[in-house]
Scaffold this motif. Structure first.
Motif, PDB file in Angstrom:
ATOM      1  N   ALA A  40       0.973  -1.421  -0.270  1.00 52.92           N
ATOM      2  CA  ALA A  40      -0.112   0.057   0.422  1.00 52.92           C
ATOM      3  C   ALA A  40       0.668   1.750   0.318  1.00 52.92           C
ATOM      4  CB  ALA A  40      -1.077  -0.217   1.158  1.00 52.92           C
ATOM      5  N   CYS A  41       1.881   1.251  -0.755  1.00 52.81           N
ATOM      6  CA  CYS A  41       2.260   2.553  -1.195  1.00 52.81           C
ATOM      7  C   CYS A  41       2.155   4.054  -0.599  1.00 52.81           C
ATOM      8  CB  CYS A  41       3.163   2.857  -2.722  1.00 52.81           C
ATOM      9  SG  CYS A  41       4.278   1.056  -2.894  1.00 52.81           S
ATOM     10  N   ALA A  42       0.372   4.524  -0.819  1.00 54.03           N
ATOM     11  CA  ALA A  42       0.250   5.816  -0.507  1.00 54.03           C
ATOM     12  C   ALA A  42       0.203   5.308   0.467  1.00 54.03           C
ATOM     13  CB  ALA A  42      -1.157   5.929  -0.945  1.00 54.03           C
ATOM     14  N   VAL A  43      -0.181   4.484   1.767  1.00 57.46           N
ATOM     15  CA  VAL A  43      -0.448   4.572   3.308  1.00 57.46           C
ATOM     16  C   VAL A  43       0.726   4.412   4.242  1.00 57.46           C
ATOM     17  CG1 VAL A  43      -1.384   3.361   4.549  1.00 57.46           C
ATOM     18  CG2 VAL A  43      -2.838   3.672   2.137  1.00 57.46           C
ATOM     19  N   ASN A  44       1.830   3.248   3.566  1.00 51.54           N
ATOM     20  CA  ASN A  44       3.192   2.775   4.628  1.00 51.54           C
ATOM     21  C   ASN A  44       3.645   1.784   3.540  1.00 51.54           C
ATOM     22  OD1 ASN A  44       1.470   0.892   4.419  1.00 51.54           O
ATOM     23  ND2 ASN A  44       2.895  -0.490   5.964  1.00 51.54           N
ATOM     24  N   PRO A  45       4.489   2.913   2.832  1.00 57.18           N
ATOM     25  CA  PRO A  45       5.111   2.291   1.592  1.00 57.18           C
ATOM     26  C   PRO A  45       6.620   1.321   2.142  1.00 57.18           C
ATOM     27  CG  PRO A  45       6.099   4.661   2.397  1.00 57.18           C
ATOM     28  CD  PRO A  45       5.065   4.394   2.744  1.00 57.18           C
ATOM     29  N   ALA A  46       7.426   0.170   1.543  1.00 59.94           N
ATOM     30  CA  ALA A  46       7.513  -0.657   1.049  1.00 59.94           C
ATOM     31  C   ALA A  46       9.031   0.039   0.644  1.00 59.94           C
ATOM     32  CB  ALA A  46       7.576  -1.942   0.463  1.00 59.94           C
ATOM     33  N   PRO A  47      10.325  -0.763   1.000  1.00 63.61           N
ATOM     34  CA  PRO A  47      11.433  -0.326   0.564  1.00 63.61           C
ATOM     35  C   PRO A  47      10.991   0.222  -1.583  1.00 63.61           C
ATOM     36  CG  PRO A  47      12.179  -1.388   2.346  1.00 63.61           C
ATOM     37  CD  PRO A  47      10.842  -1.422   1.906  1.00 63.61           C
ATOM     38  N   ASP A  48      12.311   1.061  -1.418  1.00 61.56           N
ATOM     39  CA  ASP A  48      12.248   1.175  -3.369  1.00 61.56           C
ATOM     40  C   ASP A  48      12.418  -0.069  -3.832  1.00 61.56           C
ATOM     41  OD1 ASP A  48      10.615   3.551  -2.969  1.00 61.56           O
ATOM     42  OD2 ASP A  48      12.640   4.886  -3.556  1.00 61.56           O
ATOM     43  N   GLY A  85       6.398  -6.176  -5.299  1.00 60.91           N
ATOM     44  CA  GLY A  85       5.213  -6.963  -4.571  1.00 60.91           C
ATOM     45  C   GLY A  85       3.807  -6.757  -5.640  1.00 60.91           C
ATOM     46  N   LYS A  86       3.081  -6.790  -5.311  1.00 62.70           N
ATOM     47  CA  LYS A  86       0.927  -6.966  -5.983  1.00 62.70           C
ATOM     48  C   LYS A  86       0.385  -5.700  -5.461  1.00 62.70           C
ATOM     49  CE  LYS A  86       1.653 -10.749  -7.734  1.00 62.70           C
ATOM     50  NZ  LYS A  86       1.500 -10.273  -9.156  1.00 62.70           N
ATOM     51  N   ASP A  87      -0.020  -4.808  -5.613  1.00 64.59           N
ATOM     52  CA  ASP A  87      -0.918  -3.556  -5.880  1.00 64.59           C
ATOM     53  C   ASP A  87      -1.962  -4.451  -4.325  1.00 64.59           C
ATOM     54  OD1 ASP A  87      -3.632  -1.771  -5.416  1.00 64.59           O
ATOM     55  OD2 ASP A  87      -1.588  -0.862  -5.696  1.00 64.59           O
ATOM     56  N   PHE A  88      -1.698  -3.863  -2.674  1.00 65.38           N
ATOM     57  CA  PHE A  88      -2.892  -4.065  -1.843  1.00 65.38           C
ATOM     58  C   PHE A  88      -3.683  -3.962  -2.050  1.00 65.38           C
ATOM     59  CE2 PHE A  88      -4.621  -3.518   2.027  1.00 65.38           C
ATOM     60  CZ  PHE A  88      -4.472  -4.068   2.705  1.00 65.38           C
ATOM     61  N   ASP A  89      -5.129  -3.184  -3.677  1.00 71.30           N
ATOM     62  CA  ASP A  89      -6.100  -2.582  -3.440  1.00 71.30           C
ATOM     63  C   ASP A  89      -5.813  -3.622  -5.173  1.00 71.30           C
ATOM     64  OD1 ASP A  89      -6.606  -1.825  -1.614  1.00 71.30           O
ATOM     65  OD2 ASP A  89      -5.938   0.440  -2.003  1.00 71.30           O
ATOM     66  N   ASP A  90      -5.353  -4.132  -5.608  1.00 69.36           N
ATOM     67  CA  ASP A  90      -5.482  -4.884  -6.956  1.00 69.36           C
ATOM     68  C   ASP A  90      -4.670  -5.900  -7.426  1.00 69.36           C
ATOM     69  OD1 ASP A  90      -6.394  -5.362  -9.570  1.00 69.36           O
ATOM     70  OD2 ASP A  90      -6.516  -3.602 -10.089  1.00 69.36           O
ATOM     71  N   ALA A  91      -4.541  -7.360  -6.813  1.00 67.83           N
ATOM     72  CA  ALA A  91      -3.118  -8.085  -6.554  1.00 67.83           C
ATOM     73  C   ALA A  91      -3.134  -8.113  -8.252  1.00 67.83           C
ATOM     74  CB  ALA A  91      -4.194  -9.691  -6.085  1.00 67.83           C
ATOM     75  N   THR A  92      -3.839  -8.011  -9.254  1.00 67.92           N
ATOM     76  CA  THR A  92      -3.049  -7.931 -10.510  1.00 67.92           C
ATOM     77  C   THR A  92      -2.095  -6.985 -10.789  1.00 67.92           C
ATOM     78  OG1 THR A  92      -5.156  -6.492 -11.747  1.00 67.92           O
ATOM     79  CG2 THR A  92      -6.078  -8.143 -11.219  1.00 67.92           C
TER      80      THR A  92
END
Length: 435
Positions: free
Chosen positions: A284-292, A296-303
């Motif tokens: 969820a990059c807009a919420v709590n971003p992972a390291p650059d 991974g997959k998008d939290f809201d759209d796994a496709t």
């Protein structure tokens, strides 16, 4: 006759060096908040920290912190003990009650170190109420491909303490209620299968009465259920799955993992919209971003495959977003100031390495705004006429395209006066007629 000479020696009190107080920090888990925010929680353990321009040997007789709420003095705190010169002086409550339980209000802090004074006057420090989190904690007798394993480690009973420390929630508003073992030894709960894991999640979810959907904070109701299994599935006894959820209101975690308490915070965080921060997770990059550098997959759209671009780095040796020591992570009432750490939404580290990031604290603080809860309660009170509700469970596969991708269980109905809030998502139920 010889006269005696009486010598009088006056012992002077030691002189303690002084240094200006650069700033005063109020810390409930993370000292440097996102964007310089000052989001403080009423009822949560707090440390007052004085940052000095230079190290000094602390004179406890000339060092204190006065806590003032709404213009009235609550208490005056003594400094921690320091055996060597220090540039940071911490002040902690001897008990929560001694600081008035950190009740809601506007606070001012007046600090003195070796006679040098500073105050937060002019900088608003509002301690505000946040909503409760009520968790039902359940040990599970689990089925691993026919091997039945009960929970024999009682550590799970205390995991709520870690959530209480890292989440923006008052000490008495993280409700951690335990219950007797849930027997999931039947083959339908085989954790080595997708269906078995889903069936356990669904069975745990049903431990919350359907009538609690509109009033999760009433007695006998819970926001979430957390089921604890002894070992990891996906290849028992050396499985790879640390924990999982299909969303609110149930989570499953592994007791035997060394970082099991962090996994509890992790899985609950998912239900509030926090994404994974380990490589290969759901971001969820807009919420709590992972390291650059992670993918991974998008939290809201796994496709969708994604990579965050917020400039975050991983903690060395851990698959998770680094919390630099400069953000002042702090375990109030425990270890005190922490060094470089990793967000609990990561993986692959030791329990002692995981804490909360600025982003996780900021997001959860907003999610736990009690105003929305109060509005829902008002709607419930306004709706005194019993209504008929229908509740269903089932599974929709990712990228569902045919009826075979949807599995529905039996639905049931009940009558209730509660008015359930509307919710939206990628899928919905539609009630249709025979045509």
């Amino acid at each position: 006759m010889r006269s005696a000479l009486l010598l009088s020696v006056l012992a002077a009190a030691p002189l303690f060096a002084q240094a200006p107080i650069d700033r005063i920090e109020i810390n409930q888990a993370i000292g440097v908040q996102k964007g310089g925010a000052r989001k403080f929680v009423a009822g949560k353990d707090t440390v007052v920290r004085a940052f000095l321009a230079a190290p000094v040997t602390v004179d406890p007789n000339q060092t204190s912190a006065t806590v003032i709420r709404d213009g009235q003095t609550v208490t005056t705190l003594a400094p921690n003990d320091y055996e060597a010169p220090t540039q940071i002086v911490d002040f902690l409550c001897p008990s929560r009650e001694a600081c008035g339980n950190w009740a809601a209000g506007s606070y001012t802090f007046e600090v003195k170190v070796n006679g040098v004074t500073a105050s937060t006057a002019g900088t608003e420090s509002l301690f505000v109420e946040r909503a409760s989190i009520r968790i039902l904690a359940v040990p599970v007798k689990a089925n691993y491909g026919g091997t039945i394993v009960p929970v024999t480690d009682d550590r799970w009973k205390t995991f709520g303490d870690y959530v209480r420390g890292t989440y923006p929630v008052a000490a008495d508003k993280l409700i951690w209620q335990t219950r007797e073992e849930f027997d999931a030894s039947d083959s339908s709960f085989d954790l080595e299968t997708d269906d078995g894991r889903r069936n356990l999640w669904e069975a745990l979810a049903k431990l919350i009465p359907a009538s609690c959907a509109g009033t999760p904070n009433e007695d006998g109701c819970f926001n979430q259920v957390f089921g604890f299994i002894m070992d990891r599935p996906n290849g028992y006894p050396n499985g790879t799955l640390q924990g999982y959820t299909y969303g609110k209101p149930a989570n499953i975690g592994v007791v035997r993992d060394e970082d099991a308490a962090a996994t509890v915070a992790h899985e609950i965080g998912h239900t509030y919209g926090l994404g994974d921060t380990y490589d290969g997770g759901s971001f969820a990059c807009a919420v709590n971003p992972a390291p650059d550098s992670f993918r991974g997959k998008d939290f809201d759209d796994a496709t969708k495959e994604v990579a965050c671009t917020a400039g975050k780095q991983p903690l060395e040796g851990v698959s998770g977003t680094k919390i630099p020591a400069e953000h002042h992570p702090y375990e109030v009432g425990g270890r005190g100031p922490l060094g470089d750490s990793a967000e609990y939404m990561g993986s692959g580290g030791k329990q002692a390495q995981f804490w909360t990031t600025q982003e996780a604290w900021d997001h959860l603080f907003d999610k736990l705004d009690p105003a929305a809860e109060s509005a829902a309660a008002a709607r419930v009170r306004a709706d005194a006429t019993p209504q008929r509700y229908i509740q269903c469970f089932g599974t929709i596969r990712d990228n569902a395209t045919t009826a075979a991708d949807v599995q529905m269980d039996a639905c049931w109905t009940y009558m209730d006066e509660d008015l359930l809030p509307d919710s939206t998502g990628r899928y919905m139920f539609a009630a249709v007629n025979a045509a």
